[in-house]
Design a protein around this motif. Structure first.
Motif, PDB file in Angstrom:
ATOM      1  N   GLY A 254       8.195 -65.228   4.883  1.00 31.24           N
ATOM      2  CA  GLY A 254       9.612 -65.431   5.169  1.00 31.24           C
ATOM      3  C   GLY A 254       9.822 -65.319   6.659  1.00 31.24           C
ATOM      4  O   GLY A 254       8.936 -64.883   7.395  1.00 31.24           O
ATOM      5  N   ASP A 255      10.983 -65.716   7.096  1.00 33.28           N
ATOM      6  CA  ASP A 255      11.281 -65.634   8.519  1.00 33.28           C
ATOM      7  C   ASP A 255      11.555 -64.184   8.915  1.00 33.28           C
ATOM      8  O   ASP A 255      11.887 -63.349   8.075  1.00 33.28           O
ATOM      9  N   GLN A 256      11.407 -63.894  10.198  1.00 33.16           N
ATOM     10  CA  GLN A 256      11.726 -62.556  10.693  1.00 33.16           C
ATOM     11  C   GLN A 256      13.219 -62.508  11.022  1.00 33.16           C
ATOM     12  O   GLN A 256      13.659 -62.968  12.085  1.00 33.16           O
ATOM     13  N   VAL A 257      13.984 -61.958  10.083  1.00 31.82           N
ATOM     14  CA  VAL A 257      15.440 -61.884  10.200  1.00 31.82           C
ATOM     15  C   VAL A 257      15.870 -60.479   9.785  1.00 31.82           C
ATOM     16  O   VAL A 257      15.382 -59.949   8.783  1.00 31.82           O
ATOM     17  N   PRO A 258      16.773 -59.845  10.523  1.00 35.05           N
ATOM     18  CA  PRO A 258      17.256 -58.528  10.116  1.00 35.05           C
ATOM     19  C   PRO A 258      17.840 -58.552   8.704  1.00 35.05           C
ATOM     20  O   PRO A 258      18.456 -59.538   8.283  1.00 35.05           O
ATOM     21  N   LEU A 259      17.675 -57.456   7.999  1.00 32.17           N
ATOM     22  CA  LEU A 259      18.068 -57.370   6.593  1.00 32.17           C
ATOM     23  C   LEU A 259      19.515 -57.791   6.370  1.00 32.17           C
ATOM     24  O   LEU A 259      19.821 -58.540   5.433  1.00 32.17           O
ATOM     25  N   HIS A 260      20.434 -57.339   7.215  1.00 32.04           N
ATOM     26  CA  HIS A 260      21.849 -57.592   6.960  1.00 32.04           C
ATOM     27  C   HIS A 260      22.246 -59.048   7.169  1.00 32.04           C
ATOM     28  O   HIS A 260      23.341 -59.463   6.771  1.00 32.04           O
ATOM     29  N   LEU A 261      21.341 -59.838   7.764  1.00 34.46           N
ATOM     30  CA  LEU A 261      21.623 -61.252   7.999  1.00 34.46           C
ATOM     31  C   LEU A 261      20.961 -62.164   6.965  1.00 34.46           C
ATOM     32  O   LEU A 261      21.193 -63.372   6.983  1.00 34.46           O
ATOM     33  N   LEU A 262      20.174 -61.597   6.071  1.00 32.14           N
ATOM     34  CA  LEU A 262      19.459 -62.402   5.076  1.00 32.14           C
ATOM     35  C   LEU A 262      20.350 -62.715   3.885  1.00 32.14           C
ATOM     36  O   LEU A 262      21.066 -61.850   3.371  1.00 32.14           O
ATOM     37  N   GLY A 263      20.256 -63.930   3.417  1.00 33.68           N
ATOM     38  CA  GLY A 263      20.974 -64.313   2.209  1.00 33.68           C
ATOM     39  C   GLY A 263      20.244 -63.819   0.971  1.00 33.68           C
ATOM     40  O   GLY A 263      19.026 -63.606   0.986  1.00 33.68           O
ATOM     41  N   ASP A 264      20.973 -63.643  -0.100  1.00 34.20           N
ATOM     42  CA  ASP A 264      20.381 -63.167  -1.353  1.00 34.20           C
ATOM     43  C   ASP A 264      19.314 -64.124  -1.862  1.00 34.20           C
ATOM     44  O   ASP A 264      18.343 -63.699  -2.507  1.00 34.20           O
ATOM     45  N   GLU A 265      19.472 -65.410  -1.577  1.00 33.43           N
ATOM     46  CA  GLU A 265      18.512 -66.389  -2.082  1.00 33.43           C
ATOM     47  C   GLU A 265      17.130 -66.189  -1.463  1.00 33.43           C
ATOM     48  O   GLU A 265      16.104 -66.462  -2.099  1.00 33.43           O
TER      49      GLU A 265
ATOM     50  N   LEU B 135       1.581 -51.575   2.961  1.00 34.08           N
ATOM     51  CA  LEU B 135       1.190 -50.212   3.328  1.00 34.08           C
ATOM     52  C   LEU B 135       2.108 -49.624   4.391  1.00 34.08           C
ATOM     53  O   LEU B 135       2.319 -48.412   4.436  1.00 34.08           O
ATOM     54  N   LEU B 136       2.625 -50.500   5.246  1.00 33.31           N
ATOM     55  CA  LEU B 136       3.463 -50.095   6.364  1.00 33.31           C
ATOM     56  C   LEU B 136       4.724 -50.960   6.372  1.00 33.31           C
ATOM     57  O   LEU B 136       4.882 -51.843   5.538  1.00 33.31           O
ATOM     58  N   ALA B 137       5.598 -50.716   7.304  1.00 31.87           N
ATOM     59  CA  ALA B 137       6.768 -51.564   7.479  1.00 31.87           C
ATOM     60  C   ALA B 137       6.511 -52.586   8.574  1.00 31.87           C
ATOM     61  O   ALA B 137       5.779 -52.333   9.530  1.00 31.87           O
ATOM     62  N   ILE B 138       7.107 -53.761   8.407  1.00 30.82           N
ATOM     63  CA  ILE B 138       7.090 -54.807   9.430  1.00 30.82           C
ATOM     64  C   ILE B 138       8.536 -55.076   9.803  1.00 30.82           C
ATOM     65  O   ILE B 138       9.369 -55.304   8.919  1.00 30.82           O
ATOM     66  N   PRO B 139       8.881 -55.054  11.068  1.00 28.42           N
ATOM     67  CA  PRO B 139      10.284 -55.247  11.451  1.00 28.42           C
ATOM     68  C   PRO B 139      10.825 -56.599  11.006  1.00 28.42           C
ATOM     69  O   PRO B 139      10.120 -57.612  11.050  1.00 28.42           O
ATOM     70  N   ALA B 140      12.081 -56.599  10.576  1.00 23.77           N
ATOM     71  CA  ALA B 140      12.812 -57.823  10.235  1.00 23.77           C
ATOM     72  C   ALA B 140      12.103 -58.648   9.171  1.00 23.77           C
ATOM     73  O   ALA B 140      12.090 -59.875   9.216  1.00 23.77           O
ATOM     74  N   ALA B 141      11.509 -57.983   8.190  1.00 21.55           N
ATOM     75  CA  ALA B 141      10.832 -58.677   7.090  1.00 21.55           C
ATOM     76  C   ALA B 141      10.993 -57.881   5.801  1.00 21.55           C
ATOM     77  O   ALA B 141      10.069 -57.750   5.012  1.00 21.55           O
ATOM     78  N   ALA B 142      12.196 -57.347   5.566  1.00 23.84           N
ATOM     79  CA  ALA B 142      12.410 -56.406   4.471  1.00 23.84           C
ATOM     80  C   ALA B 142      12.035 -56.945   3.092  1.00 23.84           C
ATOM     81  O   ALA B 142      11.345 -56.256   2.323  1.00 23.84           O
ATOM     82  N   PRO B 143      12.444 -58.164   2.712  1.00 24.08           N
ATOM     83  CA  PRO B 143      12.065 -58.644   1.375  1.00 24.08           C
ATOM     84  C   PRO B 143      10.550 -58.795   1.215  1.00 24.08           C
ATOM     85  O   PRO B 143       9.992 -58.460   0.166  1.00 24.08           O
ATOM     86  N   TYR B 144       9.891 -59.293   2.253  1.00 25.23           N
ATOM     87  CA  TYR B 144       8.434 -59.433   2.201  1.00 25.23           C
ATOM     88  C   TYR B 144       7.763 -58.075   2.074  1.00 25.23           C
ATOM     89  O   TYR B 144       6.870 -57.878   1.230  1.00 25.23           O
ATOM     90  N   VAL B 145       8.189 -57.127   2.884  1.00 29.10           N
ATOM     91  CA  VAL B 145       7.621 -55.777   2.826  1.00 29.10           C
ATOM     92  C   VAL B 145       7.851 -55.154   1.451  1.00 29.10           C
ATOM     93  O   VAL B 145       6.952 -54.558   0.862  1.00 29.10           O
ATOM     94  N   ALA B 146       9.056 -55.301   0.918  1.00 32.87           N
ATOM     95  CA  ALA B 146       9.364 -54.756  -0.406  1.00 32.87           C
ATOM     96  C   ALA B 146       8.476 -55.388  -1.469  1.00 32.87           C
ATOM     97  O   ALA B 146       7.954 -54.701  -2.359  1.00 32.87           O
ATOM     98  N   SER B 147       8.288 -56.694  -1.377  1.00 34.02           N
ATOM     99  CA  SER B 147       7.476 -57.380  -2.387  1.00 34.02           C
ATOM    100  C   SER B 147       6.022 -56.940  -2.324  1.00 34.02           C
ATOM    101  O   SER B 147       5.366 -56.761  -3.364  1.00 34.02           O
ATOM    102  N   LYS B 148       5.506 -56.740  -1.129  1.00 31.98           N
ATOM    103  CA  LYS B 148       4.096 -56.370  -1.006  1.00 31.98           C
ATOM    104  C   LYS B 148       3.865 -54.892  -1.348  1.00 31.98           C
ATOM    105  O   LYS B 148       2.778 -54.522  -1.800  1.00 31.98           O
ATOM    106  N   HIS B 149       4.860 -54.038  -1.124  1.00 38.87           N
ATOM    107  CA  HIS B 149       4.770 -52.679  -1.657  1.00 38.87           C
ATOM    108  C   HIS B 149       4.759 -52.712  -3.186  1.00 38.87           C
ATOM    109  O   HIS B 149       4.036 -51.939  -3.835  1.00 38.87           O
ATOM    110  N   ALA B 150       5.542 -53.601  -3.764  1.00 38.15           N
ATOM    111  CA  ALA B 150       5.565 -53.731  -5.225  1.00 38.15           C
ATOM    112  C   ALA B 150       4.218 -54.186  -5.762  1.00 38.15           C
ATOM    113  O   ALA B 150       3.798 -53.754  -6.846  1.00 38.15           O
ATOM    114  N   VAL B 151       3.532 -55.063  -5.030  1.00 36.97           N
ATOM    115  CA  VAL B 151       2.199 -55.502  -5.454  1.00 36.97           C
ATOM    116  C   VAL B 151       1.259 -54.305  -5.581  1.00 36.97           C
ATOM    117  O   VAL B 151       0.515 -54.173  -6.556  1.00 36.97           O
ATOM    118  N   ILE B 152       1.308 -53.418  -4.606  1.00 36.24           N
ATOM    119  CA  ILE B 152       0.443 -52.237  -4.659  1.00 36.24           C
ATOM    120  C   ILE B 152       0.877 -51.306  -5.787  1.00 36.24           C
ATOM    121  O   ILE B 152       0.044 -50.717  -6.482  1.00 36.24           O
TER     122      ILE B 152
END
Length: 257
Positions: free
Chosen positions: A100-111, A152-169
């Motif tokens: 996904g694009d690097q966008v702050p969480l509050h600016l991301l659309g639900d889609e 395993l860690l956080a990546i700035p401005a990539a909250a959905p991706y980070v959440a999804s990859k934590h879920a994979v683990i």
């Protein structure tokens, strides 16, 4: 790369998802090199067809199924094809995923959130259900899921991706615990920056990002897709027979810093 482990997957039937490019395509080449018969699943038939033709020209047993693994029926169809062609499913590399694009969480659309979670988490969930069912019937198997250093860690401005990859683990560890006594091992690889389409796209849209990643990585480089595939191969083969529930960083030391 020198091949010091001939026939690590000899006689094994393996499903590889997200196999049309990047890490998945590299895994197809690495696993067949080691004797596996592979079924490749992805959404892009043109690329799958070219890759399967390449593998068959080298004498390997390879076939493909066009599948959107976020759809339960497509995941079931992929596993069913392995069983129809080979009679069993010995191993699976669940590699399909998107960034996904690097966008702050509050600016991301639900889609954006929905699309990433559907592919990276729902798709994995669908695959695990049918892979585990097949392996229970056969008395065991090995599953490797592709997470990310972002799992395993956080990546700035990539909250959905980070959440999804934590879920994979999380899914990896839960399944490993639940099915260990049934002879099924479940592990994950957690790649750092790798020269896949997702990473190349990120670097291309964010000048300076690649250099910043290199500066934060002790090995000061990105990985080749085949390097991640080699780690997945080891986790999928019998040489890692006492390993389950592991999320293995393959990141040039990035997660150590």
């Amino acid at each position: 790369m020198t091949n010091n482990h001939a026939n690590m997957m000899s006689g094994k039937a393996v499903l590889i998802t997200g196999a049309s490019s990047g890490i998945g395509a590299a895994a197809a080449r690495v696993f067949t090199r080691e004797g596996a018969a592979v079924v490749l699943a992805a959404r892009r038939e043109d690329r799958l067809a070219v890759l399967v033709a390449e593998l068959r020209e080298k004498g390997h047993d390879a076939s493909y199924v066009v599948a959107d693994l976020a759809r339960p029926r497509d995941a079931q169809r992929a596993v069913t094809l392995v069983l129809e062609r080979h009679g069993r499913l010995d191993a699976a590399f669940n590699n399909a995923g998107i960034g996904g694009d690097q966008v702050p969480l509050h600016l991301l659309g639900d889609e954006v959130y929905d699309t990433i979670m559907d592919t990276n988490v729902r798709g994995l969930w669908n695959c695990l259900k049918h892979e585990i069912t097949a392996m229970l019937a056969a008395g065991g198997g090995a599953i490797v899921n592709n997470s990310s250093v972002g799992g395993l860690l956080a990546i700035p401005a990539a909250a959905p991706y980070v959440a999804s990859k934590h879920a994979v683990i999380g899914l990896t560890r839960a399944a490993a615990l639940e099915y260990a006594r049934h002879g099924i091992r479940v592990n994950a690889v957690a790649p750092g920056a790798t020269r896949s389409e997702i990473t190349v796209d990120w670097f291309g849209r964010h000048p300076g990002l690649e250099e910043a990643v290199h500066q934060q990585t002790p090995q000061a480089r990105t990985a080749g897709p085949e390097e991640i595939a080699e780690a997945a191969l080891w986790l999928a083969c019998d040489r890692s027979s006492y390993v389950t529930g592991l999320a293995m960083p393959v990141d040039g030391g990035y997660s150590v810093c």
